[in-house]
Design a protein around this motif. Structure first.
Motif, PDB file in Angstrom:
ATOM      1  N   TYR A 118      65.081  28.904  41.957  1.00  7.61           N
ATOM      2  CA  TYR A 118      65.889  28.319  40.896  1.00  7.61           C
ATOM      3  C   TYR A 118      65.015  27.360  40.095  1.00  7.61           C
ATOM      4  O   TYR A 118      64.029  26.817  40.593  1.00  7.61           O
ATOM      5  CB  TYR A 118      67.098  27.570  41.483  1.00  7.61           C
ATOM      6  CG  TYR A 118      68.130  28.513  42.073  1.00  7.61           C
ATOM      7  CD1 TYR A 118      69.329  28.776  41.417  1.00  7.61           C
ATOM      8  CD2 TYR A 118      67.887  29.165  43.274  1.00  7.61           C
ATOM      9  CE1 TYR A 118      70.274  29.656  41.951  1.00  7.61           C
ATOM     10  CE2 TYR A 118      68.820  30.048  43.811  1.00  7.61           C
ATOM     11  CZ  TYR A 118      70.006  30.287  43.144  1.00  7.61           C
ATOM     12  OH  TYR A 118      70.924  31.170  43.673  1.00  7.61           O
ATOM     13  N   THR A 120      64.315  23.966  38.558  1.00  4.45           N
ATOM     14  CA  THR A 120      64.712  22.570  38.679  1.00  4.45           C
ATOM     15  C   THR A 120      63.475  21.720  38.959  1.00  4.45           C
ATOM     16  O   THR A 120      62.370  22.238  39.087  1.00  4.45           O
ATOM     17  CB  THR A 120      65.767  22.385  39.800  1.00  4.45           C
ATOM     18  OG1 THR A 120      66.328  21.088  39.716  1.00  4.45           O
ATOM     19  CG2 THR A 120      65.170  22.614  41.180  1.00  4.45           C
ATOM     20  N   TRP A 124      61.415  22.515  36.005  1.00  5.95           N
ATOM     21  CA  TRP A 124      62.261  22.376  34.826  1.00  5.95           C
ATOM     22  C   TRP A 124      61.547  21.570  33.749  1.00  5.95           C
ATOM     23  O   TRP A 124      61.593  21.907  32.557  1.00  5.95           O
ATOM     24  CB  TRP A 124      63.578  21.718  35.208  1.00  5.95           C
ATOM     25  CG  TRP A 124      64.434  21.232  34.078  1.00  5.95           C
ATOM     26  CD1 TRP A 124      64.835  19.953  33.864  1.00  5.95           C
ATOM     27  CD2 TRP A 124      65.001  22.011  33.016  1.00  5.95           C
ATOM     28  NE1 TRP A 124      65.619  19.874  32.739  1.00  5.95           N
ATOM     29  CE2 TRP A 124      65.741  21.126  32.195  1.00  5.95           C
ATOM     30  CE3 TRP A 124      64.957  23.354  32.667  1.00  5.95           C
ATOM     31  CZ2 TRP A 124      66.426  21.540  31.056  1.00  5.95           C
ATOM     32  CZ3 TRP A 124      65.637  23.773  31.537  1.00  5.95           C
ATOM     33  CH2 TRP A 124      66.358  22.881  30.742  1.00  5.95           C
ATOM     34  N   LEU A 142      66.733  29.351  29.504  1.00  4.68           N
ATOM     35  CA  LEU A 142      67.165  28.924  30.831  1.00  4.68           C
ATOM     36  C   LEU A 142      67.526  27.442  30.821  1.00  4.68           C
ATOM     37  O   LEU A 142      66.983  26.661  30.039  1.00  4.68           O
ATOM     38  CB  LEU A 142      66.056  29.177  31.856  1.00  4.68           C
ATOM     39  CG  LEU A 142      65.647  30.633  32.091  1.00  4.68           C
ATOM     40  CD1 LEU A 142      64.503  30.717  33.096  1.00  4.68           C
ATOM     41  CD2 LEU A 142      66.837  31.460  32.566  1.00  4.68           C
ATOM     42  N   ASN A 143      68.429  27.061  31.704  1.00  4.86           N
ATOM     43  CA  ASN A 143      68.861  25.679  31.833  1.00  4.86           C
ATOM     44  C   ASN A 143      68.487  25.128  33.202  1.00  4.86           C
ATOM     45  O   ASN A 143      68.184  25.885  34.141  1.00  4.86           O
ATOM     46  CB  ASN A 143      70.378  25.567  31.638  1.00  4.86           C
ATOM     47  CG  ASN A 143      70.809  25.943  30.242  1.00  4.86           C
ATOM     48  OD1 ASN A 143      70.261  25.428  29.266  1.00  4.86           O
ATOM     49  ND2 ASN A 143      71.775  26.838  30.129  1.00  4.86           N
ATOM     50  N   ASP A 144      68.540  23.814  33.311  1.00  6.33           N
ATOM     51  CA  ASP A 144      68.257  23.149  34.576  1.00  6.33           C
ATOM     52  C   ASP A 144      69.212  23.666  35.648  1.00  6.33           C
ATOM     53  O   ASP A 144      70.434  23.633  35.485  1.00  6.33           O
ATOM     54  CB  ASP A 144      68.418  21.636  34.404  1.00  6.33           C
ATOM     55  CG  ASP A 144      67.892  20.851  35.587  1.00  6.33           C
ATOM     56  OD1 ASP A 144      67.233  21.440  36.470  1.00  6.33           O
ATOM     57  OD2 ASP A 144      68.114  19.620  35.612  1.00  6.33           O
ATOM     58  N   ASP A 146      69.284  26.852  36.761  1.00  8.09           N
ATOM     59  CA  ASP A 146      69.528  28.286  36.673  1.00  8.09           C
ATOM     60  C   ASP A 146      68.727  29.050  37.710  1.00  8.09           C
ATOM     61  O   ASP A 146      67.607  28.671  38.078  1.00  8.09           O
ATOM     62  CB  ASP A 146      69.152  28.816  35.284  1.00  8.09           C
ATOM     63  CG  ASP A 146      70.220  28.545  34.243  1.00  8.09           C
ATOM     64  OD1 ASP A 146      71.274  27.968  34.602  1.00  8.09           O
ATOM     65  OD2 ASP A 146      70.001  28.893  33.070  1.00  8.09           O
ATOM     66  N   ARG A 147      69.307  30.162  38.141  1.00 13.07           N
ATOM     67  CA  ARG A 147      68.590  31.061  39.039  1.00 13.07           C
ATOM     68  C   ARG A 147      67.493  31.775  38.253  1.00 13.07           C
ATOM     69  O   ARG A 147      67.719  32.221  37.120  1.00 13.07           O
ATOM     70  CB  ARG A 147      69.547  32.077  39.645  1.00 13.07           C
ATOM     71  CG  ARG A 147      68.909  32.999  40.680  1.00 13.07           C
ATOM     72  CD  ARG A 147      69.948  33.859  41.365  1.00 13.07           C
ATOM     73  NE  ARG A 147      69.351  34.701  42.395  1.00 13.07           N
ATOM     74  CZ  ARG A 147      70.045  35.442  43.247  1.00 13.07           C
ATOM     75  NH1 ARG A 147      71.376  35.442  43.184  1.00 13.07           N
ATOM     76  NH2 ARG A 147      69.428  36.167  44.156  1.00 13.07           N
ATOM     77  N   TRP A 241      77.530  24.451  42.597  1.00 21.07           N
ATOM     78  CA  TRP A 241      76.585  25.004  41.621  1.00 21.07           C
ATOM     79  C   TRP A 241      77.319  25.879  40.593  1.00 21.07           C
ATOM     80  O   TRP A 241      77.021  25.833  39.399  1.00 21.07           O
ATOM     81  CB  TRP A 241      75.524  25.822  42.346  1.00 21.07           C
ATOM     82  CG  TRP A 241      74.514  26.446  41.438  1.00 21.07           C
ATOM     83  CD1 TRP A 241      73.447  25.843  40.851  1.00 21.07           C
ATOM     84  CD2 TRP A 241      74.491  27.813  40.996  1.00 21.07           C
ATOM     85  NE1 TRP A 241      72.742  26.739  40.074  1.00 21.07           N
ATOM     86  CE2 TRP A 241      73.368  27.960  40.148  1.00 21.07           C
ATOM     87  CE3 TRP A 241      75.295  28.922  41.246  1.00 21.07           C
ATOM     88  CZ2 TRP A 241      73.038  29.172  39.548  1.00 21.07           C
ATOM     89  CZ3 TRP A 241      74.968  30.135  40.657  1.00 21.07           C
ATOM     90  CH2 TRP A 241      73.852  30.249  39.813  1.00 21.07           C
ATOM     91  N   ARG A 242      78.297  26.634  41.054  1.00 19.07           N
ATOM     92  CA  ARG A 242      79.041  27.503  40.126  1.00 19.07           C
ATOM     93  C   ARG A 242      79.998  26.710  39.250  1.00 19.07           C
ATOM     94  O   ARG A 242      80.205  27.049  38.078  1.00 19.07           O
ATOM     95  CB  ARG A 242      79.831  28.548  40.917  1.00 19.07           C
ATOM     96  CG  ARG A 242      78.996  29.692  41.461  1.00 19.07           C
ATOM     97  CD  ARG A 242      79.870  30.795  42.009  1.00 19.07           C
ATOM     98  NE  ARG A 242      80.595  30.371  43.202  1.00 19.07           N
ATOM     99  CZ  ARG A 242      80.159  30.572  44.440  1.00 19.07           C
ATOM    100  NH1 ARG A 242      79.001  31.186  44.652  1.00 19.07           N
ATOM    101  NH2 ARG A 242      80.873  30.165  45.491  1.00 19.07           N
ATOM    102  N   ARG A 250      76.139  20.036  39.904  1.00 20.31           N
ATOM    103  CA  ARG A 250      75.735  21.396  40.281  1.00 20.31           C
ATOM    104  C   ARG A 250      74.659  21.380  41.350  1.00 20.31           C
ATOM    105  O   ARG A 250      74.605  22.267  42.197  1.00 20.31           O
ATOM    106  CB  ARG A 250      75.195  22.149  39.063  1.00 20.31           C
ATOM    107  CG  ARG A 250      76.195  22.468  37.989  1.00 20.31           C
ATOM    108  CD  ARG A 250      75.512  23.231  36.863  1.00 20.31           C
ATOM    109  NE  ARG A 250      75.160  24.582  37.274  1.00 20.31           N
ATOM    110  CZ  ARG A 250      74.145  25.281  36.760  1.00 20.31           C
ATOM    111  NH1 ARG A 250      73.369  24.742  35.853  1.00 20.31           N
ATOM    112  NH2 ARG A 250      73.904  26.503  37.179  1.00 20.31           N
TER     113      ARG A 250
END
Length: 298
Positions: A118, A120, A124, A142-144, A146-147, A241-242, A250
């Protein structure tokens, strides 16, 4: 340095090394090729050992390592991954029982095998600046938290004591250990990460990233030190996280992040770090215990 429960001497063993968390002992009998690896209650952040320690942390880390060693040895139905445990553990001195392991001596490799599933942390930050993680290009958008499309093997060079580990490329890993061994490290690290991530997922947890250390025993690549603990890995709650509304929600992790966050807000990283408040110590200890309960309780 405060030991937080690590005695200066143990019957039949003598100390040879003390790190931020672990202490290493060799047997007084020169013909005995084993070692005693003791996990203390010490906690470190920003390259400082902090006061006070986290009560029970050494035992919790050891318990989790032993559980994961058993899973990777085949208890989970997968192919056995050799580890450094030296069989019978009954010779552990009573003073450190529960937070120590008797292990084989290995020819340790100078590479820390990091696997990231992931995006992070430092990855990140690099992605925001360059669109890469450890120099590996990633898709845009992609975001902080994200898989990643696929888990990444991002090795680091294990620096001498007191210095910072340094991220290195796979090509540099080849230079350090040779092409065949580097390929083995990458393959076994990725396989073990995927296997552990599946085990964690079945218990409602995300294994965001982890690091492995390997050595050689009788020519065989062998996993050593701790494995998949809350000190070497980043675990998140899958539901949070979801459904979390913020990155903090998250990615609330089951480790010493509580300590890092408090210290970052209370200390300017000059001079001696302040003492940890009792509430921070208690919350951190509870997170360590919760992770073990989540993973090991059927």
């Amino acid at each position: 340095m405060t030991d937080h429960g690590a005695p200066a001497s143990l019957p039949g063993w003598h100390p040879v090394y003390s790190g931020k968390v672990r202490d290493l002992y060799l047997p007084d009998d020169d013909t005995d090729q084993r070692m005693l690896l003791v996990a203390s209650d010490r906690v470190s952040a920003f390259d400082h050992v902090l006061e006070p320690g986290i009560p029970g942390k050494g035992e919790l880390l050891t318990t989790l390592s032993l559980w994961w060693f058993a899973q990777l040895a085949g208890a989970d139905g997968g192919a056995p991954v050799p580890n450094h445990l030296a069989g019978d553990q009954t010779d552990i001195p009573d003073a450190v029982r529960g937070r120590a392991m008797i292990v084989h001596r290995l020819e340790m490799l100078p590479v820390e095998c990091v696997v990231r599933g992931y995006l992070t942390g430092s990855g990140w930050l690099e992605y925001q600046a360059h669109g890469t993680v450890c120099g590996i290009p990633l898709p845009e958008g992609l975001n902080d938290g994200d898989r990643l499309p696929e888990p990444l093997f991002t090795p680091a060079y294990k620096a001498p004591l007191g210095e910072h580990d340094e991220n290195i490329t796979f090509a540099q890993t080849v230079e350090l250990v040779g092409a065949d061994r580097a390929a083995q490290l990458r393959e076994l690290s990725l396989q073990t990460y995927r296997r552990a991530a599946d085990t964690a997922a079945a218990r409602g947890l995300i294994l965001a990233d982890t690091k492995f250390e390997f050595g050689i025993r009788d020519g065989v690549l062998t996993v050593a030190d701790e494995v998949l603990t809350s000190d070497s890995s980043r675990y998140w709650d899958a539901d949070a996280w979801r459904n979390g509304a913020t990155p903090a929600e998250r990615m609330a992790s089951f480790d010493k992040q509580i300590v890092r966050d408090w210290l970052a807000s209370a200390w300017d990283k000059t001079g001696t770090p302040p003492e940890l408040p009792a509430e921070i110590v208690a919350r951190t200890a509870a997170k360590y215990r919760e992770l073990i309960d989540r993973l090991t309780t059927d």
